[in-house]
Design a protein around this motif. Structure first.
Motif, short mmCIF file in Angstrom:
data_model
loop_
_atom_site.label_atom_id
_atom_site.label_comp_id
_atom_site.label_asym_id
_atom_site.label_seq_id
_atom_site.Cartn_x
_atom_site.Cartn_y
_atom_site.Cartn_z
N SER A 12 -3.12 9.75 -6.54
CA SER A 12 -2.37 8.74 -5.78
C SER A 12 -3.01 8.49 -4.41
CB SER A 12 -0.92 9.18 -5.62
OG SER A 12 -0.17 8.21 -4.94
N CYS A 68 -4.90 5.00 -3.17
CA CYS A 68 -4.53 4.31 -1.93
C CYS A 68 -5.75 4.08 -1.05
CB CYS A 68 -3.46 5.11 -1.20
SG CYS A 68 -2.77 4.28 0.24
N ARG A 103 0.83 -1.21 0.00
CA ARG A 103 0.00 0.00 0.00
C ARG A 103 0.86 1.26 0.00
NH1 ARG A 103 -2.59 -3.10 4.03
NH2 ARG A 103 -1.62 -1.81 5.64
N CYS A 105 2.41 2.25 -3.46
CA CYS A 105 1.42 2.81 -4.37
C CYS A 105 1.11 4.27 -4.03
CB CYS A 105 0.13 1.99 -4.31
SG CYS A 105 0.25 0.38 -5.10
N LEU A 106 1.29 4.64 -2.78
CA LEU A 106 0.99 6.00 -2.35
C LEU A 106 2.13 6.96 -2.62
CD1 LEU A 106 -0.75 8.10 -0.81
CD2 LEU A 106 0.30 7.25 1.31
#
Length: 299
Positions: free
Chosen positions: A138, A142, A100, A103-104
């Motif tokens: 983004s 998330c 996670r 991806c952020l």
């Protein structure tokens, strides 16, 4: 099937080097100069600093995530992936948490989005609009991943993490530790440079395909590498609205070059590249839609 496809790609790349030797050399030289002049002087000191901070100043789990996010948002690709990979390898966060987190925080830098793309290339009157679209996309991606995540697995992971959590104690700076940090930092920087050269060659081949429709050609360049792609999109004859949306989507995805760099940064971490790539595709779609909305709200 995957092995055959990989062999076909390697043979096709070798054939391309034989067919277009001069263009391949030009693309490799341009990518190498870009890495040497622009990427290495900025990235290498941050890589070393990040490794030393993680050893000398151990933080709580929450603060470590916050510092990784801050460095990723400010420094750009692939700093977020590098720091997330370091945290997972040091067992400070779990691979699922790293999934996670990357991806952020693995994003283009604000200097690239505003100074280079928005102001110099697109000549936007509101350069922060492009950056806001990418960053907002983004964060939204998330949040969507967290909503759709299996709640039972999430609670079980948190319980296991709380039970087994053991953060490393701070250590004194020593020549051996400094040398190890330098080696790890240089290794990451060299891997990034090699990927930039590879995709610089591919981008030079795509730029030579003038027979393709303009939107197809510039989109292919953007998919391959964001710096060359954003410059090609900005210099095209497409409407400004379309050019800005394409740059927002391409920067949010990062291109195949950044995807390959991220793969190299996350090896041996348990973070799945397929999940990361899916998250970046979702982020790219959201960035294009948000940018279109911001264009109407802030013309």
């Amino acid at each position: 099937m995957r092995t055959r496809f990989t062999r076909l790609l390697v043979l096709s790349f070798g054939l391309g080097l034989l067919i277009w030797p001069e263009r391949s050399c030009t693309g490799a030289s341009g990518a190498l100069l870009q890495w040497y002049r622009n990427v290495l002087p900025v990235l290498l000191p941050f890589l070393l600093l990040a490794r030393l901070i993680s050893v000398l100043f151990p933080l709580s789990q929450r603060r470590r995530k916050q510092s990784v996010c801050l460095m990723g948002f400010l420094c750009g690709y692939p700093m977020g992936a590098i720091l997330t990979g370091n945290e997972v390898r040091d067992e400070q966060i779990t691979p699922r948490e790293g999934q996670r987190l990357v991806c952020l925080c693995n994003l283009p830098s604000p200097a690239f989005m505003t100074g280079l793309v928005a102001i110099k290339w697109l000549r936007l009157s509101r350069p922060l609009r492009l950056l806001a679209a990418v960053w907002s996309a983004s964060v939204l991606c998330c949040l969507l991943l967290a909503v759709f995540q299996n709640k039972e697995d999430f609670m079980r992971e948190r319980t296991s993490r709380c039970a087994d959590s053991s953060f490393k104690e701070p250590v004194a700076l020593s020549p051996a530790m400094l040398e190890k940090a330098w080696i790890e930092s240089c290794q990451s920087a060299v891997v990034i440079g090699c990927y930039m050269i590879l995709f610089g060659i591919l981008a030079s081949w795509l730029a030579a395909l003038s027979s393709l429709p303009e939107i197809v050609r510039v989109s292919a360049l953007l998919l391959c590498e964001i710096t060359t792609g954003c410059q090609a999109v900005a210099g095209s004859t497409l409407p400004l609205t379309v050019r800005e949306m394409l740059c927002a989507a391409g920067a949010a995805f990062g291109g195949l070059s950044c995807l390959a760099q991220t793969s190299g940064c996350l090896h041996d971490t348990g973070i799945r590249l397929s999940s990361y790539a899916g998250g970046r595709l979702l982020t790219a779609l959201l960035a294009a839609l948000l940018d279109l909305g911001f264009q109407h709200l802030f013309p």
